[in-house]
Design an enzyme around this catalytic site. Structure first.
Site, PDB file in Angstrom:
ATOM      1  N   LYS A 138       2.100  48.670  29.406  1.00  0.00           N
ATOM      2  CA  LYS A 138       0.821  47.957  29.284  1.00  0.00           C
ATOM      3  C   LYS A 138       0.896  46.779  28.311  1.00  0.00           C
ATOM      4  O   LYS A 138       0.258  45.752  28.548  1.00  0.00           O
ATOM      5  CB  LYS A 138      -0.286  48.927  28.851  1.00  0.00           C
ATOM      6  CG  LYS A 138      -0.751  49.877  29.962  1.00  0.00           C
ATOM      7  CD  LYS A 138      -1.886  50.760  29.451  1.00  0.00           C
ATOM      8  CE  LYS A 138      -2.099  51.973  30.306  1.00  0.00           C
ATOM      9  NZ  LYS A 138      -2.887  51.724  31.506  1.00  0.00           N
ATOM     10  N   GLU A 171      -7.079  47.942  21.617  1.00  0.00           N
ATOM     11  CA  GLU A 171      -7.912  46.918  22.248  1.00  0.00           C
ATOM     12  C   GLU A 171      -9.386  47.223  22.032  1.00  0.00           C
ATOM     13  O   GLU A 171      -9.751  48.333  21.630  1.00  0.00           O
ATOM     14  CB  GLU A 171      -7.569  46.744  23.740  1.00  0.00           C
ATOM     15  CG  GLU A 171      -7.858  47.926  24.609  1.00  0.00           C
ATOM     16  CD  GLU A 171      -7.432  47.715  26.076  1.00  0.00           C
ATOM     17  OE1 GLU A 171      -6.398  47.075  26.335  1.00  0.00           O
ATOM     18  OE2 GLU A 171      -8.150  48.206  26.960  1.00  0.00           O
ATOM     19  N   HIS A 197     -11.948  59.083  33.021  1.00  0.00           N
ATOM     20  CA  HIS A 197     -11.165  57.915  33.430  1.00  0.00           C
ATOM     21  C   HIS A 197     -10.518  58.084  34.795  1.00  0.00           C
ATOM     22  O   HIS A 197      -9.619  57.322  35.157  1.00  0.00           O
ATOM     23  CB  HIS A 197     -10.109  57.548  32.382  1.00  0.00           C
ATOM     24  CG  HIS A 197     -10.671  57.410  31.005  1.00  0.00           C
ATOM     25  ND1 HIS A 197     -11.693  56.540  30.715  1.00  0.00           N
ATOM     26  CD2 HIS A 197     -10.387  58.047  29.850  1.00  0.00           C
ATOM     27  CE1 HIS A 197     -12.006  56.645  29.445  1.00  0.00           C
ATOM     28  NE2 HIS A 197     -11.236  57.563  28.893  1.00  0.00           N
ATOM     29  N   ARG A 235       1.456  49.597  43.645  1.00  0.00           N
ATOM     30  CA  ARG A 235       1.562  50.546  44.749  1.00  0.00           C
ATOM     31  C   ARG A 235       0.285  50.502  45.577  1.00  0.00           C
ATOM     32  O   ARG A 235      -0.653  49.815  45.224  1.00  0.00           O
ATOM     33  CB  ARG A 235       1.723  51.964  44.196  1.00  0.00           C
ATOM     34  CG  ARG A 235       0.581  52.286  43.242  1.00  0.00           C
ATOM     35  CD  ARG A 235       0.540  53.725  42.822  1.00  0.00           C
ATOM     36  NE  ARG A 235      -0.250  53.928  41.639  1.00  0.00           N
ATOM     37  CZ  ARG A 235      -1.567  54.041  41.592  1.00  0.00           C
ATOM     38  NH1 ARG A 235      -2.263  53.971  42.703  1.00  0.00           N
ATOM     39  NH2 ARG A 235      -2.206  54.220  40.460  1.00  0.00           N
TER      40      ARG A 235
HETATM   41  P1  ADP Z   1      -4.703  54.530  32.777  1.00  0.00           P
HETATM   42  O1  ADP Z   1      -3.538  53.667  33.132  1.00  0.00           O
HETATM   43  O2  ADP Z   1      -4.361  55.649  31.844  1.00  0.00           O
HETATM   44  O3  ADP Z   1      -5.498  54.973  33.978  1.00  0.00           O
HETATM   45  P2  ADP Z   1      -6.435  52.238  32.273  1.00  0.00           P
HETATM   46  O4  ADP Z   1      -6.047  51.199  31.287  1.00  0.00           O
HETATM   47  O5  ADP Z   1      -6.279  51.905  33.716  1.00  0.00           O
HETATM   48  O6  ADP Z   1      -5.681  53.603  31.907  1.00  0.00           O
HETATM   49  O7  ADP Z   1      -7.952  52.656  32.020  1.00  0.00           O
HETATM   50  C1  ADP Z   1      -8.538  53.716  32.721  1.00  0.00           C
HETATM   51  C2  ADP Z   1     -10.044  53.715  32.517  1.00  0.00           C
HETATM   52  O8  ADP Z   1     -10.362  53.815  31.120  1.00  0.00           O
HETATM   53  C3  ADP Z   1     -10.753  52.462  32.979  1.00  0.00           C
HETATM   54  O9  ADP Z   1     -11.063  52.489  34.368  1.00  0.00           O
HETATM   55  C4  ADP Z   1     -11.991  52.493  32.113  1.00  0.00           C
HETATM   56  O10 ADP Z   1     -12.901  53.437  32.623  1.00  0.00           O
HETATM   57  C5  ADP Z   1     -11.498  53.025  30.785  1.00  0.00           C
HETATM   58  N1  ADP Z   1     -11.089  51.937  29.861  1.00  0.00           N
HETATM   59  C6  ADP Z   1      -9.860  51.402  29.748  1.00  0.00           C
HETATM   60  N2  ADP Z   1      -9.839  50.425  28.827  1.00  0.00           N
HETATM   61  C7  ADP Z   1     -11.085  50.329  28.328  1.00  0.00           C
HETATM   62  C8  ADP Z   1     -11.714  49.506  27.311  1.00  0.00           C
HETATM   63  N3  ADP Z   1     -11.023  48.588  26.637  1.00  0.00           N
HETATM   64  N4  ADP Z   1     -13.028  49.696  27.061  1.00  0.00           N
HETATM   65  C9  ADP Z   1     -13.731  50.642  27.722  1.00  0.00           C
HETATM   66  N5  ADP Z   1     -13.201  51.445  28.668  1.00  0.00           N
HETATM   67  C10 ADP Z   1     -11.905  51.305  28.969  1.00  0.00           C
END
Ligand code: ADP
Length: 503
Positions: free
Chosen positions: A116, A200, A235, A291
């Protein structure tokens, strides 16, 4: 086009890919664990190879055994599906080194987007807006604290190698940071063997909106519009739709351009998804999934394109036959994930034998699943049993259609998410398109069954199982003469079969 495709996966996604290959006249090979000998996906392929015991680490994650199965069957291409090895650069590389075609992007692309922090750096350099925060892992809790103070609380700690919501921690105040940092780091080491954690901004009430992209090996990239996936639990996505209720043409174009730029920055080939968080008209890059995604059918229904077929054509070196201006979105599509999880019990995974099943039919309804009566749902694999997808002229009609399809849906066996989806479709805020990733928390009634509802559900379920048993008996027991009038057996007292439909 290659001649024989091995699908390195199981369940509904394996069936989805096998179906596309069949339609294209490509030979198919399924792989399966010992526990999956009788699994539905095995029957959808021309040939099947057993690759090990039930545990994924001993079967679906064994690169050596999958390649051996490809060699033995003479397959010349491998589709990874999603999950398992789909985003493992070492798998893509091993497939290519074995002289086979990997249906997906180049290993370098998977690598570039798999971390990431590295992805954030790439995107920043390409001019794609990223969620505010640092782009390198924090060296220690002190460095994370300094970053958090600059970003402003609340912040989100994230594992650089993360996925599936693991290694993520929300931190509200400075004094909570050190503990959270150590916890996130431990979780990341345990899950990914890599303890890198970065910081973040934690957005208050964003929507999750993602763009489907498709690239070929000749440098063409198009986007196929957005999917909104804000309805999540821990999530994990539960309901997805296309288009998003909140994007207008200009918003869609802006996000689409950012997604194409992101894809071009990593020479993207194949189907991929650029995920964004959206809040008050602004959006930020979250991550890219290299993917096919679980929720790809909603895009297929509104664009009329077969994403798996395009994955296969692009992997075989064919160019995209259309440009951005040719992509049109028609109507509205919604997908509900039917998982073996108890929505009224914290979405805990549930197991058991499928005793009774009735799938919805009729106009605008699609079922992508891997379920049948008699199948044992175990804890070995992902709880996704299947996906119910509908397409209708507009959002209101799609919601009504999904509500109707969910009424037709009957499943008796493990606990499952259908009741949750029925409540979402009946929810006023959902109908109004007032969504955010906090939706499920903001509407606690979605995850608490009303007492009457569970009584009716239990009664319906019991009746359905009795009916199923009676049907089985009728098929096997010798029939008595109708003169005696007894051939209907024990289920007569249950009344008309329509009375058994689950609520
Ligand atoms: P992973 O790869 O573990 O699935 P992601 O970065 O794709 O993690 O984030 C998954 C979910 O977490 C997002 O769809 C959102 O719901 C929440 N999320 C991620 N980053 C943030 C953020 N900076 N602020 C609020 N919610 C977040």
């Amino acid at each position: 086009m290659f001649e024989k495709l091995l699908v390195a996966n199981r369940g509904e996604i394996a069936i989805r890919v096998l179906r596309a290959a069949r339609e294209m006249g490509i030979g198919t090979v399924a792989v399966h664990s010992e526990a999956d000998r009788l699994a539905p996906h095995v029957r959808f392929a021309d040939e099947a190879v057993e690759i090990g015991p039930a545990a994924s680490a001993e079967s679906y994650l064994r690169i050596d055994r999958i390649l051996e199965a490809a060699r033995r069957t003479g397959a010349d291409a491998v589709h990874p599906g999603y999950g398992f090895l789909a985003e493992r650069a070492d798998f893509a590389r091993a497939v290519e080194e074995a002289g086979l075609i990997f249906v997906g992007p180049a290993p370098e692309t998977i690598e570039a987007m798999g971390d990431k922090t590295a992805a954030r750096q790439r995107m920043q350099a390409a001019g794609v807006p990223i969620v505010p925060g640092i782009v390198d892992p924090a060296e220690n809790a002190l460095a994370a604290l300094a970053a958090a103070e600059e970003i402003g609380f609340p912040v989100l700690l994230k594992a650089a190698a993360g996925g599936g919501g693991k290694g993520m921690r929300v931190v509200e105040t400075a004094d909570a940071l050190e503990r959270a940092f150590e916890a996130a780091r431990r979780e990341a080491v345990a899950a990914f063997g890599d303890g890198s954690v970065y910081v973040e901004r934690y957005l208050a009430r964003p929507r999750h909106i993602e763009i489907q992209i498709l690239g070929d090996a000749h440098g063409n990239v198009v986007h196929l519009g957005e999917r909104e996936c804000s309805i999540q639990r821990r999530h994990q996505k539960l309901v997805e739709e296309a288009p998003s209720a909140v994007l207008d043409e200009a918003g869609r174009a802006a996000m689409g351009i950012a997604a194409v730029r992101a894809a071009e920055a990593v020479d993207y080939r194949g189907a991929g998804t650029v995920e964004f968080l959206w809040e008050n008209g602004e959006f930020w890059f979250l991550e890219m999934n290299t993917r096919l995604q679980v929720e790809h059918p909603v895009t297929e229904l509104v664009t009329g394109l077969d994403l798996v077929a395009w994955q296969l054509r692009v992997a075989a070196g064919e160019p995209l036959e259309f440009g951005q201006a040719d992509v049109r979105m028609t109507g509205h599509a919604i997908e509900c994930r039917i998982t073996a999880e108890d929505p009224d019990g914290g979405f805990l995974p549930s197991t058991g034998r499928i005793e009774h099943l009735r799938l919805p039919e009729g106009p605008g309804v699609r079922w992508d699943g891997a379920m049948e009566v008699g199948l044992d749902v175990s804890l070995h694999y992902d709880p996704l049993l299947g996906k119910l997808i509908v397409h209708a002229p507009d959002r209101a009609a799609a919601i009504a259609r999904m509500a109707r399809a969910l009424r037709e849906f009957e499943l008796v066996g493990p606990d499952h998410a259908a009741a949750f989806h029925r409540r979402v479709m009946a929810n006023d805020a959902f109908a109004a398109g007032d969504l955010s990733i906090r939706f499920v928390d903001e509407h606690p009634a979605l995850t608490e069954s009303a007492p009457a509802e569970s009584t009716v559900a239990r009664a319906g379920a019991t009746a359905a199982v009795l009916l199923e048993e009676a049907r089985r008996e009728r098929r096997t027991a010798p029939r008595l003469s109708s003169a005696g009038g007894v051939e209907l057996g024990p289920w007569r007292s249950l009344g008309h079969p329509a009375g058994t439909s689950a609520p």
